[in-house]
Motif scaffolding. Structure first.
Motif, PDB file in Angstrom:
ATOM      1  N   ASP A   1       5.918  -4.656  -0.631  1.00  0.00           N
ATOM      2  CA  ASP A   1       6.952  -3.626  -0.764  1.00  0.00           C
ATOM      3  C   ASP A   1       6.307  -2.314  -0.308  1.00  0.00           C
ATOM      4  O   ASP A   1       5.513  -1.719  -1.032  1.00  0.00           O
ATOM      5  CB  ASP A   1       7.383  -3.570  -2.237  1.00  0.00           C
ATOM      6  N   GLN A   2       6.656  -1.889   0.899  1.00  0.00           N
ATOM      7  CA  GLN A   2       6.020  -0.703   1.501  1.00  0.00           C
ATOM      8  C   GLN A   2       6.135   0.529   0.613  1.00  0.00           C
ATOM      9  O   GLN A   2       5.155   1.248   0.391  1.00  0.00           O
ATOM     10  CB  GLN A   2       6.657  -0.393   2.868  1.00  0.00           C
ATOM     11  N   ALA A   3       7.339   0.728   0.100  1.00  0.00           N
ATOM     12  CA  ALA A   3       7.576   1.929  -0.719  1.00  0.00           C
ATOM     13  C   ALA A   3       6.742   1.870  -2.006  1.00  0.00           C
ATOM     14  O   ALA A   3       6.143   2.864  -2.419  1.00  0.00           O
ATOM     15  CB  ALA A   3       9.068   2.051  -1.061  1.00  0.00           C
ATOM     16  N   LEU A   4       6.697   0.675  -2.616  1.00  0.00           N
ATOM     17  CA  LEU A   4       5.919   0.521  -3.854  1.00  0.00           C
ATOM     18  C   LEU A   4       4.419   0.657  -3.566  1.00  0.00           C
ATOM     19  O   LEU A   4       3.680   1.234  -4.370  1.00  0.00           O
ATOM     20  CB  LEU A   4       6.215  -0.836  -4.506  1.00  0.00           C
ATOM     21  N   ALA A   5       3.988   0.141  -2.412  1.00  0.00           N
ATOM     22  CA  ALA A   5       2.562   0.254  -2.046  1.00  0.00           C
ATOM     23  C   ALA A   5       2.169   1.727  -1.936  1.00  0.00           C
ATOM     24  O   ALA A   5       1.110   2.146  -2.417  1.00  0.00           O
ATOM     25  CB  ALA A   5       2.287  -0.482  -0.738  1.00  0.00           C
TER      26      ALA A   5
ATOM     27  N   HIS B   1      -0.007  -7.130  -0.899  1.00  0.00           N
ATOM     28  CA  HIS B   1       0.471  -5.823  -1.358  1.00  0.00           C
ATOM     29  C   HIS B   1      -0.724  -4.894  -1.599  1.00  0.00           C
ATOM     30  O   HIS B   1      -0.713  -3.730  -1.189  1.00  0.00           O
ATOM     31  CB  HIS B   1       1.293  -5.999  -2.635  1.00  0.00           C
ATOM     32  N   LEU B   2      -1.755  -5.422  -2.258  1.00  0.00           N
ATOM     33  CA  LEU B   2      -2.928  -4.591  -2.565  1.00  0.00           C
ATOM     34  C   LEU B   2      -3.663  -4.136  -1.306  1.00  0.00           C
ATOM     35  O   LEU B   2      -4.139  -3.005  -1.239  1.00  0.00           O
ATOM     36  CB  LEU B   2      -3.884  -5.339  -3.497  1.00  0.00           C
ATOM     37  N   LEU B   3      -3.729  -4.994  -0.308  1.00  0.00           N
ATOM     38  CA  LEU B   3      -4.380  -4.581   0.949  1.00  0.00           C
ATOM     39  C   LEU B   3      -3.638  -3.378   1.546  1.00  0.00           C
ATOM     40  O   LEU B   3      -4.256  -2.459   2.083  1.00  0.00           O
ATOM     41  CB  LEU B   3      -4.421  -5.748   1.947  1.00  0.00           C
TER      42      LEU B   3
END
Length: 321
Positions: free
Chosen positions: A169-173, A206-208
């Motif tokens: 999730d780009q926004a959440l990242a 996601h973490l990356l």
């Protein structure tokens, strides 16, 4: 053949005959002295599953446990490797954790290494196995031996609650990166809970992305920030989580290098990594080791160990690359 997707150096022995192996091991321990070469020619060249069949065959033929007989014949680090090889992966992890916790003092490095690196399914099996083997809850034992935020991170890892999907999730990242930055670098005092929530719960892909975003916002790698903001065991566990997310073989290559560089060898780490990763990703660990340190893992082990201990580790390491 190695299992599909396996990057281990230990693969199934062709034409495997557990009765023959059990008999050869019995002969190796018969009479005066022990034939260590016979043991080295068999155990590191069989998979964990094959070794279980050898144990069963030995017990059938001799009426005793193979591990007990080997323990009475062998000593030192060579014995530790051999006994480790006879255990299934979750039993070995449970055994290592139990030793890290019981007695005076705690081997936090062992807790960190195992709990930060195991997959969700490995962790679930490990928790159940620990309970079965020792009649105790691993979480209770860890809690009884650790404290503060370090304890909370380990408990979170033990719940095996990391998101298993691959979605990013780009926004959440971007939000995660911003919140971690604001919890650490951006103000006095560090809000470690924010680090825990993101690092222990989000999925790898996601973490990356979070790490990438973090670097963009802060101008530094998240590992550098952790080193600046934290200390002691908490710093070590967060660094281990980040490194395992980035590259598990890289994490283990670093563990192996640390265990052998400088004065003396930390044999407990060397043994645990060689035994526990030999069937999973030892080929990748060797490649990472060479890339990072400019010397082969094989040459490091050769220069740092001796005798039968060296021989069995080199068999687990596999050929020079």
């Amino acid at each position: 053949m190695a299992a599909l997707g396996s990057r281990g150096t230990v693969t199934e022995a062709a034409g495997f005959n557990p009765d023959q192996d059990a008999e050869a091991l019995r002969k190796a321990m018969k009479g005066a002295g022990t034939d260590e070469a016979a043991i080295i020619s068999i155990l590191p060249h069989r998979t964990i599953a094959q070794r279980q069949l050898i144990k069963e065959s030995y017990k059938r033929a001799v009426g005793k446990e193979l591990a007990d007989d080997l323990k009475s014949e062998l000593t030192g680090n060579f014995e530790k490797v051999v006994i480790g090889l006879l255990m299934t992966a979750p039993v070995y992890d449970a055994y290592e954790l139990r030793n890290a916790i019981k007695g005076a003092g705690t081997d936090e490095a062992c807790l960190i290494e195992i709990l930060a690196s195991r997959t969700i399914s490995e962790m679930r099996t490990l928790v159940a196995t620990y309970n079965k083997e020792y009649g105790k809850s691993l979480e209770d034992d860890v809690c009884g031996d650790t404290s503060g935020m370090f304890k909370r991170v380990l408990v979170s890892l033990l719940t095996a609650g990391r998101d298993e999907s691959n979605t990013v999730d780009q926004a959440l990242a971007a939000q995660d990166a911003k919140e971690i930055y604001e919890a650490g670098e951006a103000h006095w005092g560090t809000d470690e809970v924010k680090f825990l929530t993101v690092l222990c719960v989000r999925n790898r892909n996601h973490l990356l992305k979070v790490f990438e975003e973090y670097k963009r916002i802060s101008g530094r790698d998240i590992e550098d920030s952790i080193k600046r903001e934290m200390s002691g065991c908490l710093e070590e566990v967060f660094l281990a989580i980040v490194r395992c997310i980035k590259s598990k073989p890289g994490f283990f290559a670093e563990r192996l290098h640390k265990s052998m560089k400088g004065l003396g060898t930390t044999d407990s780490i060397l043994i645990r990594v060689m035994v526990s990763r030999s069937e999973i990703d030892m080929q990748d660990i060797k490649a990472e080791f060479l890339k990072t340190y400019g010397k082969s893992l094989h040459s490091f082990i050769k220069g740092d160990t001796s005798g039968d201990y060296r021989k069995i580790l080199l068999e687990l390491c596999g050929k020079e690359i």
